[in-house]
Enzyme design. Structure first.
Site, PDB file in Angstrom:
ATOM      1  N   SER A  41       0.193   0.823  -1.527  1.00 23.26           N
ATOM      2  CA  SER A  41       1.178   1.815  -1.981  1.00 23.26           C
ATOM      3  C   SER A  41       0.823   2.432  -3.331  1.00 23.26           C
ATOM      4  O   SER A  41       1.622   2.383  -4.277  1.00 23.26           O
ATOM      5  CB  SER A  41       2.551   1.160  -2.047  1.00 23.26           C
ATOM      6  OG  SER A  41       2.813   0.472  -0.848  1.00 23.26           O
TER       7      SER A  41
ATOM      8  N   ARG B  61      -5.690   5.959  -9.260  1.00 22.85           N
ATOM      9  CA  ARG B  61      -5.092   5.418 -10.487  1.00 22.85           C
ATOM     10  C   ARG B  61      -3.967   4.487 -10.082  1.00 22.85           C
ATOM     11  O   ARG B  61      -3.405   4.616  -8.988  1.00 22.85           O
ATOM     12  CB  ARG B  61      -4.552   6.534 -11.395  1.00 22.85           C
ATOM     13  CG  ARG B  61      -3.532   7.385 -10.703  1.00 22.85           C
ATOM     14  CD  ARG B  61      -3.058   8.600 -11.450  1.00 22.85           C
ATOM     15  NE  ARG B  61      -2.159   9.307 -10.541  1.00 22.85           N
ATOM     16  CZ  ARG B  61      -2.543  10.204  -9.645  1.00 22.85           C
ATOM     17  NH1 ARG B  61      -3.805  10.571  -9.570  1.00 22.85           N
ATOM     18  NH2 ARG B  61      -1.684  10.749  -8.821  1.00 22.85           N
TER      19      ARG B  61
ATOM     20  N   ASP C 185       2.276   3.458   1.999  1.00 22.56           N
ATOM     21  CA  ASP C 185       3.570   3.002   2.537  1.00 22.56           C
ATOM     22  C   ASP C 185       4.405   4.132   3.143  1.00 22.56           C
ATOM     23  O   ASP C 185       5.125   3.926   4.126  1.00 22.56           O
ATOM     24  CB  ASP C 185       4.378   2.195   1.499  1.00 22.56           C
ATOM     25  CG  ASP C 185       4.578   2.907   0.178  1.00 22.56           C
ATOM     26  OD1 ASP C 185       3.979   3.983  -0.022  1.00 22.56           O
ATOM     27  OD2 ASP C 185       5.332   2.385  -0.675  1.00 22.56           O
TER      28      ASP C 185
HETATM   29  C1  BGC Z   1       2.603   5.503  -5.417  1.00 20.31           C
HETATM   30  C2  BGC Z   1       2.668   5.941  -3.970  1.00 20.31           C
HETATM   31  C3  BGC Z   1       3.678   5.091  -3.225  1.00 20.31           C
HETATM   32  C4  BGC Z   1       5.016   5.093  -3.951  1.00 20.31           C
HETATM   33  C5  BGC Z   1       6.080   4.260  -3.258  1.00 20.31           C
HETATM   34  C6  BGC Z   1       3.988   5.452  -6.042  1.00 20.31           C
HETATM   35  O1  BGC Z   1       3.932   4.946  -7.342  1.00 20.31           O
HETATM   36  O2  BGC Z   1       1.795   6.402  -6.160  1.00 20.31           O
HETATM   37  O3  BGC Z   1       1.399   5.853  -3.348  1.00 20.31           O
HETATM   38  O4  BGC Z   1       3.834   5.625  -1.937  1.00 20.31           O
HETATM   39  O5  BGC Z   1       4.837   4.609  -5.269  1.00 20.31           O
HETATM   40  O6  BGC Z   1       5.701   2.926  -3.132  1.00 20.31           O
END
Ligand code: BGC
Length: 361
Positions: free
Chosen positions: A42, A57, A95
């Site tokens: 995620s 990042r 996610d």
């Molecule tokens: C991330 C995403 C992720 C979201 C929810 C964000 O900080 O960059 O990739 O889908 O959080 O978990």
């Protein structure tokens, strides 16, 4: 959340090994057959194939520098091999994409997924033709877009002194500005910063500034949600939270009411901005108006603890969406809660990809 790449991926591999060890005999695979894994990751990734992608990042307070720029599937595979775990990743899935896939598996009207938890993001189904940078094939004509909307920022998004200071003093300054206004990791911290300034500039908590109030991230969103929802006439929950979390006692009812109002203001801003993001997706998909005789339902799969547990937030988001869309269009929109939709969706994607490869051979 801090440390080395090896420590992180070996921890994940060790947890997987424990899970596999607990499985009953009905899950034993025939010899020579590897277990396949859907890997929900995620964080922002430059995805290069269904089973590879490099971390762009970290977000949400993670900070493990040596993973940035690395292929996270290769890292996990290396750790699994080291532990002798005979398993391979069949799908690397954000996610939001997992939630979309899991939602769509259950309900064909699901066209977008939103995560409102520690962080925030959304994914939706786009026509492949509408994506200028995609030159490859698309059998269905559709393509899933992982928006990474948490990283949205704009001069039209007004930031307060508290937002600027929290951003500048955090682990990823300049990044994830929208996420920092709407998601669970940050709402409590914004409230703490406002309370600290109130304590410094007025005597709201007495003559001295309570030392706990100076600790970043000490006030978590579940605490502010509990205070916001306090229905007791003397605001007992607020009183308890102030004591337990911030070591502040002897507050007057008037002060406790101010704190509830502050929670309301910060949560309302977040919920209304999140609703604006959803409206953006609906507009892009042409689902923000009703066509003649249109009975089509638009279902949004929603996951994340913030939306699930903070009812003041979720109610406000839904009311805002109704306000923006109008009553009739709003009736065609369903927000469906997908509990751990992302994990299930990633497993389904891994399974269907594996089946696809099997059918090809
Ligand atoms: C991330 C995403 C992720 C979201 C929810 C964000 O900080 O960059 O990739 O889908 O959080 O978990």
């Amino acid at each position: 959340m801090t440390g080395t790449s090896d420590a992180l991926f070996e921890y994940i591999a060790a947890e997987l090994a424990k899970f596999v060890a607990q499985e009953g005999p009905e899950y034993k695979l025939p010899p020579g057959r590897q277990r396949e894994l859907g890997f929900t990751f995620s964080f922002p990734v430059m995805q290069t194939s269904i089973t590879s992608g490099t971390l762009l990042r970290w977000t949400k307070g993670f900070s493990i520098d040596d993973v940035v720029g690395q292929d996270v599937v290769a890292q996990l595979s290396k750790a699994m091999q080291k532990l002798g775990l005979d398993m391979c990743v069949s799908a690397l899935v954000n996610d939001t994409v997992g939630t979309l896939a899991g939602g769509r598996y259950n309900n064909n009207d699901v066209v977008a997924a939103v995560i409102l938890g520690t962080g925030s993001n959304a994914a939706y189904v786009e026509r492949a033709q509408a994506i200028p940078k995609w030159h490859g094939p698309s059998k269905s004509g559709d393509m899933v877009i992982n928006m990474e909307w948490g990283n949205f920022r704009s001069s039209h998004l007004p930031l307060t002194d508290y937002d600027h200071a929290m951003d500048a003093e955090g682990l990823n300054p300049g990044d994830q500005i929208y996420e920092k206004m709407i998601s669970g990791m940050y709402l409590g911290e914004i409230i703490r910063r406002v309370l600290l300034r109130m304590a410094e500039e007025t005597a709201i908590f007495g003559d001295t500034v309570p030392p706990k109030l100076k600790e970043p991230f000490v006030l978590r969103t579940p605490d502010t949600s509990a205070m916001h929802h306090d229905a007791s006439s003397d605001l007992k929950v607020v009183d308890n939270k102030l004591k337990e979390v911030l070591e502040i006692s002897n507050t007057s009812l008037r002060v406790r009411k101010i704190i509830v109002e502050l929670c309301n203001i910060v949560a309302t801003r977040g919920a209304r901005l999140a609703a604006a993001g959803i409206l953006g997706i609906l507009k892009k998909m042409g689902r923000d108006t009703l066509k003649d005789g249109d009975q089509q339902k638009t279902v949004i799969a929603m996951d994340g603890g913030l939306y699930e547990h903070y009812t003041g937030f979720s109610k406000c988001l839904e009311n805002t969406l109704e306000e923006l869309l109008g009553e009739d269009v709003f009736k065609s929109i369903v927000i469906e809660h997908a509990n751990d939709g992302s994990g299930i969706g990633a497993a389904l994607l891994a399974a269907s990809h594996s089946k696809y490869l099997e059918d090809q051979s």
